[in-house]
Design a protein around this motif. Structure first.
Motif, PDB file in Angstrom:
ATOM      1  N   VAL A  81      10.262 -66.618  62.314  1.00  0.00           N
ATOM      2  CA  VAL A  81       9.098 -65.412  62.657  1.00  0.00           C
ATOM      3  C   VAL A  81      10.470 -65.085  63.743  1.00  0.00           C
ATOM      4  O   VAL A  81      10.997 -65.742  64.641  1.00  0.00           O
ATOM      5  N   VAL A  82       9.805 -63.893  63.813  1.00  0.00           N
ATOM      6  CA  VAL A  82      10.615 -62.383  65.348  1.00  0.00           C
ATOM      7  C   VAL A  82       9.289 -61.748  64.913  1.00  0.00           C
ATOM      8  O   VAL A  82       8.047 -61.702  64.534  1.00  0.00           O
ATOM      9  N   THR A  83       9.751 -61.310  66.088  1.00  0.00           N
ATOM     10  CA  THR A  83       7.926 -60.222  66.580  1.00  0.00           C
ATOM     11  C   THR A  83       8.634 -59.058  66.621  1.00  0.00           C
ATOM     12  O   THR A  83       9.801 -59.106  66.335  1.00  0.00           O
ATOM     13  N   CYS A  84       7.530 -58.325  66.037  1.00  0.00           N
ATOM     14  CA  CYS A  84       7.715 -56.528  65.504  1.00  0.00           C
ATOM     15  C   CYS A  84       8.050 -55.549  67.327  1.00  0.00           C
ATOM     16  O   CYS A  84       9.231 -54.301  66.842  1.00  0.00           O
ATOM     17  N   LEU A 125      10.350 -69.019  66.525  1.00  0.00           N
ATOM     18  CA  LEU A 125      10.812 -70.310  65.901  1.00  0.00           C
ATOM     19  C   LEU A 125      11.360 -69.900  64.717  1.00  0.00           C
ATOM     20  O   LEU A 125      10.649 -69.579  63.539  1.00  0.00           O
ATOM     21  N   MET A 126      12.267 -71.017  64.126  1.00  0.00           N
ATOM     22  CA  MET A 126      12.446 -71.386  62.785  1.00  0.00           C
ATOM     23  C   MET A 126      11.760 -72.624  62.127  1.00  0.00           C
ATOM     24  O   MET A 126      12.719 -73.123  63.220  1.00  0.00           O
ATOM     25  N   PHE A 127      11.052 -72.393  61.267  1.00  0.00           N
ATOM     26  CA  PHE A 127      10.481 -73.892  60.916  1.00  0.00           C
ATOM     27  C   PHE A 127      10.695 -74.280  59.380  1.00  0.00           C
ATOM     28  O   PHE A 127      10.442 -73.565  58.573  1.00  0.00           O
ATOM     29  N   LYS A 128      10.531 -75.761  59.009  1.00  0.00           N
ATOM     30  CA  LYS A 128      10.308 -75.861  57.864  1.00  0.00           C
ATOM     31  C   LYS A 128       9.318 -75.619  57.288  1.00  0.00           C
ATOM     32  O   LYS A 128       7.897 -75.353  57.455  1.00  0.00           O
ATOM     33  N   ALA A 129       9.407 -74.941  55.827  1.00  0.00           N
ATOM     34  CA  ALA A 129       7.700 -73.994  55.359  1.00  0.00           C
ATOM     35  C   ALA A 129       6.592 -75.058  54.514  1.00  0.00           C
ATOM     36  O   ALA A 129       5.540 -75.112  55.184  1.00  0.00           O
ATOM     37  N   LYS A 130       7.704 -76.864  54.815  1.00  0.00           N
ATOM     38  CA  LYS A 130       6.639 -77.863  54.687  1.00  0.00           C
ATOM     39  C   LYS A 130       5.382 -77.488  55.492  1.00  0.00           C
ATOM     40  O   LYS A 130       4.565 -78.868  54.922  1.00  0.00           O
ATOM     41  N   TYR A 131       5.385 -77.171  56.521  1.00  0.00           N
ATOM     42  CA  TYR A 131       4.574 -77.370  57.520  1.00  0.00           C
ATOM     43  C   TYR A 131       3.698 -76.897  57.955  1.00  0.00           C
ATOM     44  O   TYR A 131       2.712 -76.411  58.989  1.00  0.00           O
ATOM     45  N   ILE A 132       3.363 -75.813  56.921  1.00  0.00           N
ATOM     46  CA  ILE A 132       2.561 -74.315  57.575  1.00  0.00           C
ATOM     47  C   ILE A 132       1.056 -75.272  56.955  1.00  0.00           C
ATOM     48  O   ILE A 132       0.290 -74.213  57.871  1.00  0.00           O
TER      49      ILE A 132
END
Length: 199
Positions: free
Chosen positions: A96-99, A137-144
């Motif tokens: 994720v990043v912001t614009c 943050l970077m995160f594992k998609a399984k937690y979405i």
């Protein structure tokens, strides 16, 4: 095979810019979100933009536009992240990043991914001498799917989400990389730095 899926958050109201959509604020002839997209897209396998307003303007940057679900409309960054749930697979990684971060590090993803894998983490976010930057943050998609219960409980902070995962920060020594265009003074500072880099 897993992918790194990038998400640019552009769904906020831009309240500190007088209601102006900050991702579309022009800096050196380009909207902030275009600057971010240009530095971010080479770092990931695919990019999506989370936007709730001015959709046609954001489509000029990318056709991959996601909007908040009606029940979580403008409930903050977690709502934008949750909009990816039907796109990613459990084995994917989300960055994720912001614009409003056109000075974003060009090695943000590779460094965070290395830490995530080497230390068997679920999430990583950058920090500098001044503070932690949870919005990157970077995160594992399984937690979405965890995000849904947080939003239903009116827990809108990224730190609430991080509390559900094994996470750590990664230090970056260039704090200018994390100057965000949240107000007009910051936009002026960003413009000055970008002009100097052109010289």
């Amino acid at each position: 095979m897993s992918k790194v899926v990038g998400l640019i958050l552009s769904g906020g109201a831009g309240s500190r810019l007088g209601g102006v959509n900050k991702g579309l604020v022009l800096v050196e002839g380009k909207p902030l979100v275009q600057w971010v997209y240009d530095v971010f897209s080479p770092q990931v396998d695919e990019v999506y933009i989370s936007a709730n307003e001015d959709i046609s303007a954001y489509r000029a940057v990318s056709m991959n536009i996601l909007s908040d679900e009606k029940r979580f409309y403008r409930d903050g960054p977690l709502s934008g992240m949750y909009s990816l749930r039907k796109i990613v697979k459990p084995e994917d990684i989300i960055q994720v990043v912001t614009c409003d971060l056109p000075l974003l590090p060009k090695d943000l993803v590779v460094k965070q991914l290395l830490k995530l894998r080497e230390e068997n983490l679920d999430a990583v976010y950058p920090r500098d001498d001044e503070r932690a930057h949870y919005g990157l943050l970077m995160f594992k998609a399984k937690y979405i799917d965890e995000i849904e219960s947080l939003l239903l409980d009116k827990q809108h902070r990224i730190r609430d989400f991080l509390a559900k995962m094994k996470c750590d920060s990664l230090f970056f020594d260039d704090s200018t990389a994390f100057i965000n265009g949240n107000d007009w003074d910051a936009v002026a500072q960003i413009t000055k730095i970008l002009k100097e880099r052109k010289c």
